[in-house]
Design an enzyme around this catalytic site. Structure first.
Site, PDB file in Angstrom:
ATOM      1  N   HIS A 105       4.148   5.885  14.439  1.00  0.00           N
ATOM      2  CA  HIS A 105       3.632   6.726  13.362  1.00  0.00           C
ATOM      3  C   HIS A 105       4.617   7.849  13.001  1.00  0.00           C
ATOM      4  CE1 HIS A 105       0.421   7.864  10.690  1.00  0.00           C
ATOM      5  NE2 HIS A 105       0.413   9.104  11.154  1.00  0.00           N
ATOM      6  N   ALA A 132       1.234   4.837   2.902  1.00  0.00           N
ATOM      7  CA  ALA A 132       2.482   4.522   3.599  1.00  0.00           C
ATOM      8  C   ALA A 132       2.356   3.069   4.047  1.00  0.00           C
ATOM      9  CB  ALA A 132       2.651   5.440   4.795  1.00  0.00           C
ATOM     10  N   SER A 179      -0.812   8.577   4.415  1.00  0.00           N
ATOM     11  CA  SER A 179      -0.101   9.203   5.541  1.00  0.00           C
ATOM     12  C   SER A 179       1.192   9.868   5.094  1.00  0.00           C
ATOM     13  CB  SER A 179       0.241   8.150   6.607  1.00  0.00           C
ATOM     14  OG  SER A 179      -0.928   7.648   7.172  1.00  0.00           O
ATOM     15  N   TYR A 205     -10.185   1.115  10.700  1.00  0.00           N
ATOM     16  CA  TYR A 205      -9.881   1.084  12.134  1.00  0.00           C
ATOM     17  C   TYR A 205     -10.460   2.268  12.906  1.00  0.00           C
ATOM     18  CZ  TYR A 205      -5.939   4.240  11.007  1.00  0.00           C
ATOM     19  OH  TYR A 205      -5.167   5.276  10.556  1.00  0.00           O
ATOM     20  N   GLU A 206     -10.957   3.280  12.184  1.00  0.00           N
ATOM     21  CA  GLU A 206     -11.563   4.423  12.874  1.00  0.00           C
ATOM     22  C   GLU A 206     -12.966   4.088  13.392  1.00  0.00           C
ATOM     23  OE1 GLU A 206     -10.546   8.416  10.927  1.00  0.00           O
ATOM     24  OE2 GLU A 206      -9.912   6.992   9.397  1.00  0.00           O
ATOM     25  N   HIS A 250      -3.921  13.965   8.629  1.00  0.00           N
ATOM     26  CA  HIS A 250      -4.864  13.863   7.512  1.00  0.00           C
ATOM     27  C   HIS A 250      -5.778  15.085   7.563  1.00  0.00           C
ATOM     28  CE1 HIS A 250      -4.515   9.495   6.105  1.00  0.00           C
ATOM     29  NE2 HIS A 250      -3.559   9.660   6.997  1.00  0.00           N
ATOM     30  N   ASN A 305       8.769   1.964   6.493  1.00  0.00           N
ATOM     31  CA  ASN A 305       9.459   1.217   7.554  1.00  0.00           C
ATOM     32  C   ASN A 305       9.488  -0.256   7.164  1.00  0.00           C
ATOM     33  OD1 ASN A 305       6.401   1.788   8.378  1.00  0.00           O
ATOM     34  ND2 ASN A 305       6.932  -0.260   9.120  1.00  0.00           N
ATOM     35  N   MET A 353      -2.915  -0.542   6.227  1.00  0.00           N
ATOM     36  CA  MET A 353      -4.243  -0.520   6.846  1.00  0.00           C
ATOM     37  C   MET A 353      -5.296   0.153   5.962  1.00  0.00           C
ATOM     38  SD  MET A 353      -2.885   0.733  10.588  1.00  0.00           S
ATOM     39  CE  MET A 353      -1.375   0.066  11.281  1.00  0.00           C
ATOM     40  N   SER A 354      -5.052   0.184   4.643  1.00  0.00           N
ATOM     41  CA  SER A 354      -5.977   0.901   3.759  1.00  0.00           C
ATOM     42  C   SER A 354      -5.859   0.361   2.341  1.00  0.00           C
ATOM     43  CB  SER A 354      -5.635   2.402   3.755  1.00  0.00           C
ATOM     44  OG  SER A 354      -4.351   2.602   3.164  1.00  0.00           O
ATOM     45  N   HIS A 391     -10.340   5.368   7.386  1.00  0.00           N
ATOM     46  CA  HIS A 391      -9.841   4.011   7.610  1.00  0.00           C
ATOM     47  C   HIS A 391     -10.875   3.148   8.339  1.00  0.00           C
ATOM     48  CE1 HIS A 391      -6.221   6.514   7.272  1.00  0.00           C
ATOM     49  NE2 HIS A 391      -5.598   5.438   6.822  1.00  0.00           N
TER      50      HIS A 391
END
Length: 271
Positions: A246, A112, A29, A84-85, A60, A234, A210-211, A82
């Site tokens: 995001h 990220a 990201s 989560y998709e 993306h 963050n 998340m990846s 990802h």
């Protein structure tokens, strides 16, 4: 079944471009612009590859970029897929496996991430020394693809110690204060709760995201040499009073983009 799907994707790519990469890069990201600055030999949109999962995340681009970083032939994923998709984990790592089948022997993963380590600040770069995937299913679950690797692969050195030394040297040359640590992959798409962040810290994690870890595992299974860098965009939930979104991730990634590009170029040319 999955191997047949992989072979179809491979045939779909090789009929569109004749290019053998040495290094594969996955851009996380806010870091996707790096691919626009290399010497491009060709691009292929994910939507043009038969059976290929398509990235749906804003920011993306969703394409492979083939080209050269200095003189090194590379294939870059400009936008990853990802878990989560909604894709099965085998589809999430399909692009990684495909890049390996195209000839890439080394993989540089970027993402990220939220910082858990108390010494991290937004904008820091963390070299990934190890990972924890307890919160997500392994991409190797299901029938083993013997053509790619063994049923029970060793994961004692997922992130190449040789490449870690390369990254440390490159960071020094770029004047970057490089951190290092353990990356913890959660499923997303919600950011982690403060309790989950505390748990990840107890596990020994330094950053959460998340990846990445699932891709590293799939790459090691097939014998690729792997390294990874997290851009700490963050502080993770519960470590600051700020709400997570995001936009903050994008803004921090944009702020450090110049340093990131410089570092990645140094790493790729010295791998």
């Amino acid at each position: 079944m999955m191997y047949e799907k992989l072979k179809k994707c491979l045939a779909s790519v090789t009929e569109k471009i004749d290019f053998q990469p040495e290094v594969a890069l996955i851009l996380g990201s806010g870091l996707g612009d790096y691919a626009d600055g290399i010497e491009i030999a060709g691009t292929i949109a994910y939507t043009d590859i038969e059976g290929f999962p398509v990235s749906t995340v804003t920011g993306h681009k969703g394409r492979f970029v083939f080209g050269y970083v200095e003189k090194t032939p590379v294939v870059i994923m400009q936008g990853r897929v990802h878990y989560y998709e909604g894709y099965p984990m085998s589809d999430v790592v399909l692009p990684t496996r495909l890049m390996g089948m195209l000839g890439a022997k080394k993989l540089l993963l970027t993402n990220a991430a939220g910082g858990i380590n108390d010494t991290f600040q937004p904008g820091d770069f963390m070299m990934i020394t190890d990972h924890i995937t307890t919160a997500v299913p392994s991409p190797l679950i299901g029938p083993n693809i013997d053509a790619l690797g063994t049923r029970f692969p060793d994961m004692s050195e997922v992130y190449s110690l040789r490449l870690q030394e390369v990254i440390r040297t490159c960071a020094k040359q770029c004047g970057i204060d490089l951190k290092d640590g353990v990356y913890v992959q959660f499923t997303g798409p919600s950011y982690e709760t403060p309790a989950e962040v505390r748990l990840a810290k107890i596990w020994g994690g330094d950053a959460v995201g998340m990846s990445t870890a699932c891709e590293a595992m799939a790459a090691r299974h097939m014998g690729m040499e792997v390294c990874g860098i997290s851009c700490i965009t963050n502080l993770a939930a519960g470590l600051s009073s700020q709400k997570l979104d995001h936009k903050e991730v994008q803004e921090t990634a944009d702020r450090v983009a110049k340093s990131f590009k410089q570092l990645v170029t140094q790493i790729v040319t010295n791998m």
